[in-house]
Structure formats: C-alpha cells, structure tokens
Design a protein around this motif. Structure first.
Motif, mmCIF file in Angstrom:
data_model
loop_
_atom_site.group_PDB
_atom_site.id
_atom_site.type_symbol
_atom_site.label_atom_id
_atom_site.label_comp_id
_atom_site.label_asym_id
_atom_site.label_seq_id
_atom_site.Cartn_x
_atom_site.Cartn_y
_atom_site.Cartn_z
ATOM 1 N N TYR A 38 -40.373 -10.637 2.897
ATOM 2 C CA TYR A 38 -40.806 -10.812 4.287
ATOM 3 C C TYR A 38 -39.931 -10.007 5.239
ATOM 4 C CZ TYR A 38 -41.919 -13.101 8.699
ATOM 5 O OH TYR A 38 -42.288 -13.340 9.990
ATOM 6 N N TYR A 41 -40.830 -6.418 4.945
ATOM 7 C CA TYR A 41 -42.110 -6.133 5.612
ATOM 8 C C TYR A 41 -41.923 -6.047 7.122
ATOM 9 C CZ TYR A 41 -46.926 -6.723 7.180
ATOM 10 O OH TYR A 41 -48.143 -6.556 7.803
ATOM 11 N N LYS A 42 -41.134 -6.964 7.674
ATOM 12 C CA LYS A 42 -40.884 -6.941 9.113
ATOM 13 C C LYS A 42 -40.123 -5.668 9.502
ATOM 14 C CE LYS A 42 -41.766 -9.683 11.674
ATOM 15 N NZ LYS A 42 -42.990 -9.825 12.492
ATOM 16 N N GLN A 45 -42.603 -2.804 9.498
ATOM 17 C CA GLN A 45 -43.437 -2.878 10.701
ATOM 18 C C GLN A 45 -42.703 -2.317 11.912
ATOM 19 O OE1 GLN A 45 -44.681 -7.061 10.957
ATOM 20 N NE2 GLN A 45 -46.794 -6.369 10.748
#
Length: 348
Positions: A38, A41-42, A45
């Motif tokens: 996670y 992924y952040k 982004q």
C-alpha cells in the motif's frame, strides 16, 4: 494413580499451539506486506502526479504503432518523465495500455506523468490551421495543400470548380491532403443543402449547381462582406430581366482559368464571343463556377438583398456604388474614372 496427561495428548496440544503460532506469524507478515504494498502504491501515485522534469514546453511526435513500452521510453528520453517504469505501471493499472494515441503533442513545461497520460489518452494532439481564401480556384486550393508541409500524400485529381468550401480547417501533422479535400467537399455540400432549404422564392437559379455558379461570380466581384447580398441582388435582377451579367471576372476565367492577368481587360477580350465564360456576350450564367465561393456569397445568392439595382461600379473606397438606372450608373462610372486618374497622377 497419577493425574498427569497421557503422552499422546501432550503432543497433540503442542502441535495446536505451534499451528496457532504459525498462523499468527503469517498474519503479521501479511499485514506488514500489505502495508508495504500500500505504501509503495501511494508513493507511485505521488510520483505519477508530481511535476515533470521538462523545463520548457516540448513538441513530441509519437509514431503510429508504438506501444506503451516504446512510448514510455520516448517520453523519458525526451526528458518529459522521470521514470518510464512508473509511467508504464500506472498506465497499465488504469487500463490505458491499449488506448494511447499516436500523433504530435505539445507537452507543457513540468507536466506530470498523469497530465501527459491524459493528453495521450484523449488524443489531444497539436492542431494546425490550413486556410483557404474565398474565391480561390480548385487548382489554387490544391497548390495551397501541396505547400502545407504538415500534410502528406498526393492529390490524384483536381476537384471540379466550385465544389469546395474555402475556410480554415484544423489538421494534425501527417493528415492526408486528399482527406482535407474530402472535408472541404463535404462541408460545401452540407452548407448548400442547409441554405437551399431556406432560399428566397422565385430566384432565377433553379438548381444548387446554378447557385454555386452565381455565388462564384459574386465572390469574385467584391471582397466586402456587407456588399455581397446587394451584389447578388444586382445579378439576380439582371437574370430576371434577361440582361447579361457583364462581369469582368468571368472573362478572366475564360482566359486564364482564374489566374490574375496582371493587367486590365482589353476591348478585344470583352468583345470575344469565343470565350464561353464571357458574360458580356452570353445572356446567361457561365457554364461552370469561376471559383470556389465562400459561405457568405452562397448565402447572399440564395437570399439576396431587397434591391432594384441593376448596376454597380467601384467607388474608390474598396466598395461599390449601386444604381437602378443606366444614367445613374454612368455618373458613378465617371466618378470612378476620376479616382483612377488621380491615382495614376499620384493623387493630384
């Protein structure tokens, strides 16, 4: 007797504790891994949305057939994105791998990967204006197309005179020249069909072809937009009365196919009965258009001004003086002749 558990029971209980412990350990590891994924992924982004490395606006041409890997590498090599891998992964996760469009793009300075992706996804390519002046012949329009270096391909045939709508068309680099001609023809058909349905009653032009012929004459007679309905009215009034149009541009078309003569008309050319376009000699419309008229000239012919004028002549200001009678017209001609003499004499 002893109350101690049997050996088999002890072993079973130990296995259960070990199994539960393994489950707890795996659960903890899974949570840690999930947190790492996670977090990764952040981070991706954030990188995808961060300002890009380009310090100035850049034009880039993405070739047809290029896939995501090639596009990402080209963007990175051009200094537009910081990491082609992030771009590829983010686009793939969004399902955009197969929708990136080829073409020429204007990428703003410091555009993020997300902004660049959006441009490529919707096909926001660079648009170039190709402008055709009203009143050009079809041969001249083809010459304009051939001179536009953003276009490609050959034109096999020059379109029939009067079948193209001259205006500004937006194209992308690599557009075929024939495609532009097809757009011009379709635009003229659509416009003429629409205007034909709202035409004035009792016009002396009975077909769309005749309307384009007369509109081409109007187009060549005046470059003043506000005058076109009145010039059209003069020619409509003359046709209704069976009078000759007596338009100089029709003679020129019969001589040079619309190329400027670089001089005035000679008396012998005005009197020439062999010139099929000479409306000083033929009591009707010329056999073909003499140019490609613009939308305003077509509209003027199909809805001319309410006027009884039968004559017009240049007034020296760029426009024309209109007259109902020949005597009035002759006075206007005399004024124009004085203006011409003054210009030849340097304004004296």
């Amino acid at each position: 007797m002893s109350d101690a558990p049997a050996p088999k029971a002890k072993a079973k209980s130990g296995l259960v504790r070990i199994f539960i412990g393994l489950i707890v350990i795996l659960f903890v590891l899974a949570l840690a891994a999930a947190g790492t994924v996670y977090g990764g992924y952040k981070w991706m982004q954030a990188e995808f949305a961060a300002p890009g490395p380009a310090e100035e606006e850049t034009i880039i041409l993405l070739p047809r057939g290029a896939g995501l890997i090639a596009i990402a590498s080209q963007l990175e090599n051009a200094g537009l994105i910081s990491d082609r891998r992030i771009f590829r992964v983010a686009v793939t996760l969004d399902g955009g791998e197969g929708v990136l469009r080829a073409g020429e793009y204007r990428i703003p300075a410091q555009a993020s990967m997300a902004q660049i992706y959006e441009q490529l996804r919707v096909g926001q390519t660079v648009q170039y204006p190709v402008t055709f002046a009203e009143g050009l012949t079809s041969a001249m329009i083809v010459e304009t197309l051939n001179a536009a270096d953003v276009l490609t391909g050959e034109i096999s045939d020059i379109p029939a005179e009067g079948t193209l709508l001259p205006e500004t068309y937006l194209v992308t680099r690599g557009t075929a020249r024939q495609e532009v001609l097809d757009r011009m023809a379709a635009a003229q058909t659509e416009l003429l069909d629409r205007l034909w349905e709202t035409r004035a009653e009792n016009l002396p032009v009975t077909s769309r072809e005749e309307a384009i012929i007369l509109a081409s004459v109007v187009e060549k007679e005046t470059g003043v937009a506000s005058e076109r309905p009145e010039v059209a009215a003069v020619f409509v009034n003359r046709l209704r009365r069976g009078m000759r149009l007596e338009s100089d541009p029709t003679i020129i078309y019969g001589i040079s196919q619309g190329r400027p003569l670089g001089r005035g008309l000679r008396r012998s050319e005005i009197d020439n009965t062999e010139n099929a376009w000479n409306t000083y000699q033929i009591p009707r419309l010329p056999p073909t258009p003499i140019a490609n008229p613009g939308a305003e000239s077509i509209a003027a012919v199909l809805n001319p001004a309410e006027s009884t004028a039968l004559f017009f002549v240049a007034d020296g200001s760029g426009g024309h003086a209109f007259a109902d009678t020949y005597a009035e017209h002759q006075r206007n001609v005399a004024v124009w002749r004085r203006v011409e003499r003054q210009r030849r004499n340097g304004g004296n």
